[in-house]
Design an enzyme around this catalytic site. Structure first.
Site, short mmCIF file in Angstrom:
data_model
loop_
_atom_site.label_atom_id
_atom_site.label_comp_id
_atom_site.label_asym_id
_atom_site.label_seq_id
_atom_site.Cartn_x
_atom_site.Cartn_y
_atom_site.Cartn_z
CG ASN A 55 -12.50 6.66 -6.81
OD1 ASN A 55 -11.28 6.54 -7.00
ND2 ASN A 55 -13.27 5.62 -6.55
N GLY A 67 -10.41 7.27 -3.40
CA GLY A 67 -9.51 6.39 -4.14
C GLY A 67 -9.69 4.91 -3.86
CG HIS A 118 -6.67 -4.07 4.34
ND1 HIS A 118 -7.11 -3.57 3.13
CD2 HIS A 118 -7.77 -4.64 4.91
CE1 HIS A 118 -8.38 -3.83 2.97
NE2 HIS A 118 -8.81 -4.47 4.04
#
Length: 232
Positions: free
Chosen positions: A198, A172, A106
């Site tokens: 997580n 996560g 990203h």
């Protein structure tokens, strides 16, 4: 065993970098359509730059946590195969924690992009709409971030890694943003085992072969130490 690890906002949350859903966090003060889309940037580039300048400052003041350091130890100490680290995060905490070769699907807060010519460079701490591109001079500079509606970076490389991995680990991440949300299933189809680390179960529709829940700063180091100890 080739390991592919995907990390999301949850791995950096304990360093003080908020997730999308965090109450009273930076994201709650802005409309994502206005600060995280190409259309929002076209309407008000100053607002978008202000938002990312704030995120860049927030990142600069954060420090890598035990989860970042543990993944770096895994990369350095794992001898039975490769460890590839893919992140949805735009911070540099993996690198500051010692990791190498991190794939930022990203983009990165520390990088700038010219929307006119495509040139990339290290971003200053504060960016503004009138900043000229160092390559072409156009006043079209933007954060080198993949916004909503844009195609993530390095997808061909990621697909190759997923096809060849033996263990896929999701750390996560919420599991509801594609294409990353589909990585576990791609790895499973290729024959890999899947593991989720997580704070709580993700929203993905495909169950993992194994899951461990708790703070990243506890469960990630525990898993890494188990894996490294198992090499002996």
């Amino acid at each position: 065993m080739n390991i592919v690890i995907l990390t999301g906002a949850g791995v950096s949350a304990e360093s003080g970098l908020g997730t999308f859903r965090e109450k009273d966090g930076l994201w709650t003060k802005y409309d994502l359509n206005e600060v995280a889309t190409p259309q929002g940037f076209a309407r008000n580039p100053a607002l978008v730059h202000d938002f990312y300048n704030a995120r860049r400052a927030n990142c600069r003041g954060a420090a890598p946590n035990a989860a970042h350091h543990a993944l770096a130890r895994l990369q350095a100490g794992y001898t039975k195969g490769s460890v590839s680290l893919i992140t949805q995060n735009v911070d540099d905490l993996h690198e500051r924690g010692g990791a190498t070769g991190v794939i930022h699907m990203h983009g990165e807060l520390s990088r700038a992009l010219c929307a006119a010519c495509g040139h990339r460079w290290d971003a200053p701490q504060a960016m503004a709409p009138e900043d000229p591109c160092p390559a072409c001079g156009a006043q079209a500079t933007r954060p080198d971030i993949v916004w909503f509606g844009e195609f993530p970076y390095h997808m061909e490389r990621i697909e190759t890694l997923l096809a060849a991995c033996d263990l896929f680990v999701s750390i996560g991440t919420s599991g509801n943003v594609y294409p990353a949300a589909g990585f576990a299933e791609e790895a499973r189809i290729a024959g890999a085992r899947t593991l989720e680390l997580n704070l709580e179960p993700s929203e993905g529709m495909i169950p993992f072969d194994e899951a461990r829940y708790g703070p990243a700063t506890r469960i990630v180091p525990d898993w890494v130490e188990e894996l490294l100890a198992g090499q002996a």
